[in-house]
Design an enzyme around this catalytic site. Structure first.
Site, mmCIF file in Angstrom:
data_model
loop_
_atom_site.group_PDB
_atom_site.id
_atom_site.type_symbol
_atom_site.label_atom_id
_atom_site.label_comp_id
_atom_site.label_asym_id
_atom_site.label_seq_id
_atom_site.Cartn_x
_atom_site.Cartn_y
_atom_site.Cartn_z
ATOM 1 N N GLU A 233 -9.647 -1.947 4.916
ATOM 2 C CA GLU A 233 -8.363 -2.089 5.714
ATOM 3 C C GLU A 233 -8.832 -2.005 7.263
ATOM 4 O O GLU A 233 -8.451 -2.986 7.957
ATOM 5 C CB GLU A 233 -7.577 -0.982 5.630
ATOM 6 C CG GLU A 233 -6.253 -1.153 6.259
ATOM 7 C CD GLU A 233 -5.126 -0.124 6.007
ATOM 8 O OE1 GLU A 233 -3.932 -0.378 6.406
ATOM 9 O OE2 GLU A 233 -5.568 1.068 5.670
ATOM 10 N N GLN B 57 0.741 -1.126 0.047
ATOM 11 C CA GLN B 57 -0.051 -0.039 0.038
ATOM 12 C C GLN B 57 0.772 1.390 0.144
ATOM 13 O O GLN B 57 1.654 1.431 0.853
ATOM 14 C CB GLN B 57 -0.885 -0.002 1.104
ATOM 15 C CG GLN B 57 -1.842 1.046 1.393
ATOM 16 C CD GLN B 57 -2.636 1.032 2.616
ATOM 17 O OE1 GLN B 57 -2.085 0.673 3.867
ATOM 18 N NE2 GLN B 57 -3.717 1.447 2.665
ATOM 19 N N GLY B 58 0.854 2.035 -0.918
ATOM 20 C CA GLY B 58 1.378 3.414 -1.243
ATOM 21 C C GLY B 58 0.434 4.373 -0.630
ATOM 22 O O GLY B 58 0.234 5.255 -1.433
ATOM 23 N N TYR B 59 0.408 4.661 0.524
ATOM 24 C CA TYR B 59 -0.371 5.816 1.132
ATOM 25 C C TYR B 59 0.383 7.037 1.671
ATOM 26 O O TYR B 59 0.643 7.939 1.100
ATOM 27 C CB TYR B 59 -1.711 5.113 2.032
ATOM 28 C CG TYR B 59 -2.864 4.792 1.340
ATOM 29 C CD1 TYR B 59 -2.921 4.327 -0.022
ATOM 30 C CD2 TYR B 59 -4.211 4.788 1.754
ATOM 31 C CE1 TYR B 59 -4.050 3.838 -0.441
ATOM 32 C CE2 TYR B 59 -5.301 4.653 1.441
ATOM 33 C CZ TYR B 59 -5.160 4.036 0.261
ATOM 34 O OH TYR B 59 -6.229 3.531 -0.374
ATOM 35 N N SER B 60 0.868 6.538 3.007
ATOM 36 C CA SER B 60 1.577 7.603 3.870
ATOM 37 C C SER B 60 2.701 8.169 3.251
ATOM 38 O O SER B 60 3.379 7.165 2.531
ATOM 39 C CB SER B 60 1.799 7.064 5.341
ATOM 40 O OG SER B 60 0.494 6.690 5.866
#
Length: 405
Positions: free
Chosen positions: A249, A132-135
């Site tokens: 999530e 997951q590329g979020y923060s």
């Protein structure tokens, strides 16, 4: 598929029982430790791999997902029966990860037919890992302030930026990633891209945690070319998709936290079993430490109530087509219960719960210490407890936003 009952479910139960008896490897039976370790380890386990392939081919690792993409196509009732039969013989679901927990359900709901056919089969068979590329270093709680850029270059996007806390990025094949495609807007300038982690320009650096493991990573994108057909959702409409994925999530994380074993691949004993072993029983057969006994009882009541609430919320979510903002309540409660469990385990073990390595400590004791340290992240990952409480206040309780006067 209809949620059949009565004799139809009993017929399916017999089908599931027969298939599981034929396909669940004998080497894994009555060995929950090996199954936990195999699922979380990068080392090859032939029995676990055979089990993964069997469940993946059958589609039962994702039992209610559409059959046309390789899923089980089962009703909720059938899925429940399957789970009961797996529990009966001690079989752990070998198909998991972020593809199953987060991206897959979102893809089923929002994806184009082309993206579903490209990405769902690999998730369902457990052959493709996702991260997951979020923060970002400057965009955690305020995720919408993210600065990773994706520039339109005609037939592809050129991605530059950095992500942080990308769980399992060092092992992942693909990344579902939030990028900024319009720098003039905040929420409305974000898009959702699917990035092949083998693409030139992707660099991953694991982050070592306090418990000695490195499940999280820094991920750098330097002139990474992403084909236009890997845009997921509308251009500049990624925020809506991202919020839906966060609900999945938190829903899945909370369900896992309720069991109390997050971050503890070797923990197979219950907190009461550990307390009896290390503290001992009094002449009446009760735990000798009355204060610890009371706190463990309170914890077990909370954990059971939480598990029942999660089950009820899951049924309500399915009836209403997915999880709601109430998942933030579950995530907050689940994190607290998991942390309480690990702290009680360490306290019950006394000095034996403070080992790090070396002689004088059993493997389970060292694993318990590391699990306790790892559990400190439960209230941070997947949305901090503080942010979850804000979500509950605004979106569940309808309280006014204090920041807007």
């Amino acid at each position: 598929m209809a949620d059949f009952g009565g004799t139809d479910l009993e017929a399916f139960r017999q089908e599931a029982r027969t298939w599981l008896e034929a396909n669940f490897p004998q080497e894994l039976r009555n060995d929950p430790r090996r199954q936990m370790q195999a699922q979380m380890s990068t080392e090859f386990d032939p029995a676990w791999d055979a089990w993964r392939q069997a469940m993946g081919d059958k589609g039962w690792g994702t039992p209610t997902w559409p059959k046309e993409y390789g899923g089980g196509g089962l009703s909720r009732g059938e899925a429940r029966v399957l789970a009961e039969e797996m529990a009966r013989i001690g079989a752990r679901n070998p198909i998991g990860g972020m593809g199953v927990m987060m991206f897959g359900p979102t893809l089923i709901e929002y994806g184009t037919e082309a993206l579903k056919r490209q990405h769902l089969p690999g998730i369902i068979k457990g052959e493709v890992r996702w991260c997951q590329g979020y923060s970002e270093p400057g965009s955690g709680s305020d995720l919408a302030s993210l600065q990773t850029r994706a520039e339109d270059k005609g037939d592809h996007y050129l991605v530059n930026g950095q992500k942080i806390w990308t769980s399992g990025a060092n092992l992942a094949d693909w990344c579902f990633c939030l990028v900024r495609t319009d720098p003039t807007k905040k929420h409305e300038g974000i898009s959702f891209l699917l990035i092949d982690m083998k693409t030139p320009g992707v660099e991953v650096r694991p982050i070592r945690l306090i418990n000695g493991t490195s499940p999280f990573c820094e991920t750098f994108f330097t002139d990474v070319k992403v084909p236009k057909d890997q845009l997921f959702g509308p251009l500049n409409g990624g925020w809506t998709v991202a919020k839906r994925l966060l609900q999945f999530e938190r829903d899945n994380i909370s369900a896992g936290l309720g069991g109390g074993n997050i971050g503890a691949p070797a923990a197979v004993k219950t907190v009461q079993e550990v307390a009896k072993e290390y503290v001992g029983l009094d002449e009446t057969g009760r735990l000798a430490d009355s204060d610890l006994r009371r706190r463990i009882t309170d914890h077990l009541i909370e954990a059971k109530s939480f598990q029942l609430t999660v089950r009820r919320a899951a049924d309500e979510a399915k009836a209403n087509q997915g999880p709601s903002a109430a998942t933030s309540i579950m995530k907050y409660a689940g994190a607290k219960i998991a942390q309480d469990r690990n702290e009680l385990m360490v306290e019950a073990m006394g000095g034996q719960g403070l080992g790090w390595e070396g002689e004088g400590f059993e493997r389970d004791e060292l694993a318990t210490t590391r699990a306790w340290l790892r559990s400190k992240g439960n209230s941070i990952e997947g949305g901090t407890s503080e942010i979850n409480l804000n979500v509950v206040a605004k979106r569940v309780l309808g309280l006014p936003d204090p920041g807007k006067g």
